[in-house]
Design an enzyme around this catalytic site. Structure first.
Site, PDB file in Angstrom:
ATOM      1  N   HIS A  98       3.724  -3.786   5.041  1.00  0.00           N
ATOM      2  CA  HIS A  98       4.856  -4.590   5.803  1.00  0.00           C
ATOM      3  C   HIS A  98       6.172  -4.472   4.790  1.00  0.00           C
ATOM      4  O   HIS A  98       7.049  -4.243   5.406  1.00  0.00           O
ATOM      5  CB  HIS A  98       4.476  -5.943   5.668  1.00  0.00           C
ATOM      6  N   GLN A 147       2.359   3.771  10.667  1.00  0.00           N
ATOM      7  CA  GLN A 147       1.383   4.853  11.001  1.00  0.00           C
ATOM      8  C   GLN A 147       0.028   4.347  11.027  1.00  0.00           C
ATOM      9  O   GLN A 147      -0.891   4.950  11.658  1.00  0.00           O
ATOM     10  CB  GLN A 147       1.575   5.891  10.108  1.00  0.00           C
TER      11      GLN A 147
HETATM   12  P1  AMP Z   1       0.261  -6.549  11.285  1.00  0.00           P
HETATM   13  O1  AMP Z   1       0.963  -7.791  10.543  1.00  0.00           O
HETATM   14  O2  AMP Z   1      -1.188  -5.863  10.592  1.00  0.00           O
HETATM   15  O3  AMP Z   1       0.295  -6.579  12.816  1.00  0.00           O
HETATM   16  O4  AMP Z   1       1.120  -5.184  10.982  1.00  0.00           O
HETATM   17  C1  AMP Z   1       2.508  -5.220  11.247  1.00  0.00           C
HETATM   18  C2  AMP Z   1       3.252  -3.945  11.118  1.00  0.00           C
HETATM   19  O5  AMP Z   1       2.985  -3.214   9.769  1.00  0.00           O
HETATM   20  C3  AMP Z   1       2.575  -2.736  11.922  1.00  0.00           C
HETATM   21  O6  AMP Z   1       3.471  -2.085  12.625  1.00  0.00           O
HETATM   22  C4  AMP Z   1       1.475  -2.188  11.158  1.00  0.00           C
HETATM   23  O7  AMP Z   1       1.178  -0.876  11.685  1.00  0.00           O
HETATM   24  C5  AMP Z   1       2.383  -2.132   9.866  1.00  0.00           C
HETATM   25  N1  AMP Z   1       1.337  -2.050   8.942  1.00  0.00           N
HETATM   26  C6  AMP Z   1       0.216  -2.628   8.567  1.00  0.00           C
HETATM   27  N2  AMP Z   1      -0.474  -2.057   7.553  1.00  0.00           N
HETATM   28  C7  AMP Z   1       0.171  -0.992   7.071  1.00  0.00           C
HETATM   29  C8  AMP Z   1       0.110  -0.105   5.989  1.00  0.00           C
HETATM   30  N3  AMP Z   1      -0.939  -0.151   5.430  1.00  0.00           N
HETATM   31  N4  AMP Z   1       0.919   1.089   5.932  1.00  0.00           N
HETATM   32  C9  AMP Z   1       1.863   0.854   6.961  1.00  0.00           C
HETATM   33  N5  AMP Z   1       2.040   0.152   7.649  1.00  0.00           N
HETATM   34  C10 AMP Z   1       1.223  -0.862   8.030  1.00  0.00           C
END
Ligand code: AMP
Length: 268
Positions: free
Chosen positions: A37, A148
């Site tokens: 994030h 990604q």
């Molecule tokens: P989430 O809170 O899990 O819905 O994630 C929010 C955003 O963060 C989404 O666009 C995810 O793809 C991105 N995201 C989650 N984990 C990672 C990671 N390890 N590396 C890069 N982006 C991430």
């Protein structure tokens, strides 16, 4: 950093009548922030005047048997991390604010939403596309940032923007991993020490698959052979928005993890 809970507070923002309109970058999240994030916040901070992060565990993208109720939530910690990362506005609405009684409109994303993740989570991308469209309408960003790590989600959002002429530039940030290779995910918090060891087979097998692809052999066969201890939902080569990825979802105990590596194409 301002914390906003009501949609009307964002919709009624004054736009300057003269001078330049600030460029707004939106980072949609479900909270439980980790370095993945933070990478999205940093990218948004670099390219925009105003950075808005949304913190909303979107019930519409969870099936009845999934982890909506136990999804990790810690708004106080998240607010601190977001502020340190230079986020200007944290939009943290309630479920009732986003889906009031009588809510009835959904975005159907078609075939792309039915493959891979969609096969195992039938209404998932309908929920994702709907909440993203709502967030784009509420925040009106020029750019929005996705990881990604969720390559199919990024492709779905790009299609949403293209098909509905939303005029938001979608930026995709490379996957952030722990030093041992495991892609950061809020769901990693569910893993016991032993399960985490087992989970490392996921990135390792994807990397082996990528090596096999570079050497001209079958990435799926190579990766599959290394997925010891994982209960694999899918492992496939997928074309997503002009990118060829080796993508997988697997369960370790009760925890479902997804990951992918790029075989051809760039992150944008
Ligand atoms: P989430 O809170 O899990 O819905 O994630 C929010 C955003 O963060 C989404 O666009 C995810 O793809 C991105 N995201 C989650 N984990 C990672 C990671 N390890 N590396 C890069 N982006 C991430």
């Amino acid at each position: 950093m301002k914390i906003v809970r009501r949609i009307s507070e964002l919709l009624n923002r004054d736009s300057p009548l003269t001078g330049t309109v600030p460029r707004t970058g939106l980072v949609p999240t479900m909270g439980a922030f980790h370095a993945g994030h933070l990478a999205l916040f940093a990218a948004a901070r670099e390219e925009n005047d105003v950075v808005v992060a949304s913190l909303f565990v979107n019930p519409a993208q969870f099936s009845a048997n999934e982890d909506l109720d136990r999804y990790p939530r810690d708004e106080e910690r998240d607010a601190k991390l977001a502020e340190e990362a230079g986020v200007d506005v944290l939009f943290a609405p309630s479920a009732e604010e986003m889906y009031p009684e009588g809510y009835a409109t959904w975005v159907d994303v078609g075939e792309l939403g039915e493959r891979l993740e969609g096969e195992f989570r039938p209404d998932h991308f309908r929920g994702v596309a709907t909440v993203c469209l709502k967030l784009f309408n509420i925040v009106r960003p020029g750019r929005a940032y996705f990881g990604q790590k969720d390559a199919q989600q990024a492709a779905v959002v790009k299609q949403l923007v293209r098909d509905l002429n939303l005029g938001v530039e979608i930026r995709v940030v490379p996957t952030v991993r722990d030093p041992d290779g495991l892609a950061l995910s809020s769901r990693n918090a569910y893993l016991s020490k032993a399960e985490r060891e087992t989970a490392l087979a996921l990135p390792r097998s994807l990397w082996a698959g990528r090596d096999a692809f570079s050497a001209g052999s079958d990435p799926v066969r190579e990766a599959r052979a290394l997925m010891d201890g994982l209960d694999v939902d899918y492992l496939d080569v997928a074309e997503l928005d002009g990118q060829k990825v080796l993508a997988a979802a697997a369960r370790v105990g009760k925890t479902r993890l997804i990951d992918n590596v790029i075989l051809e194409g760039e992150t944008t």
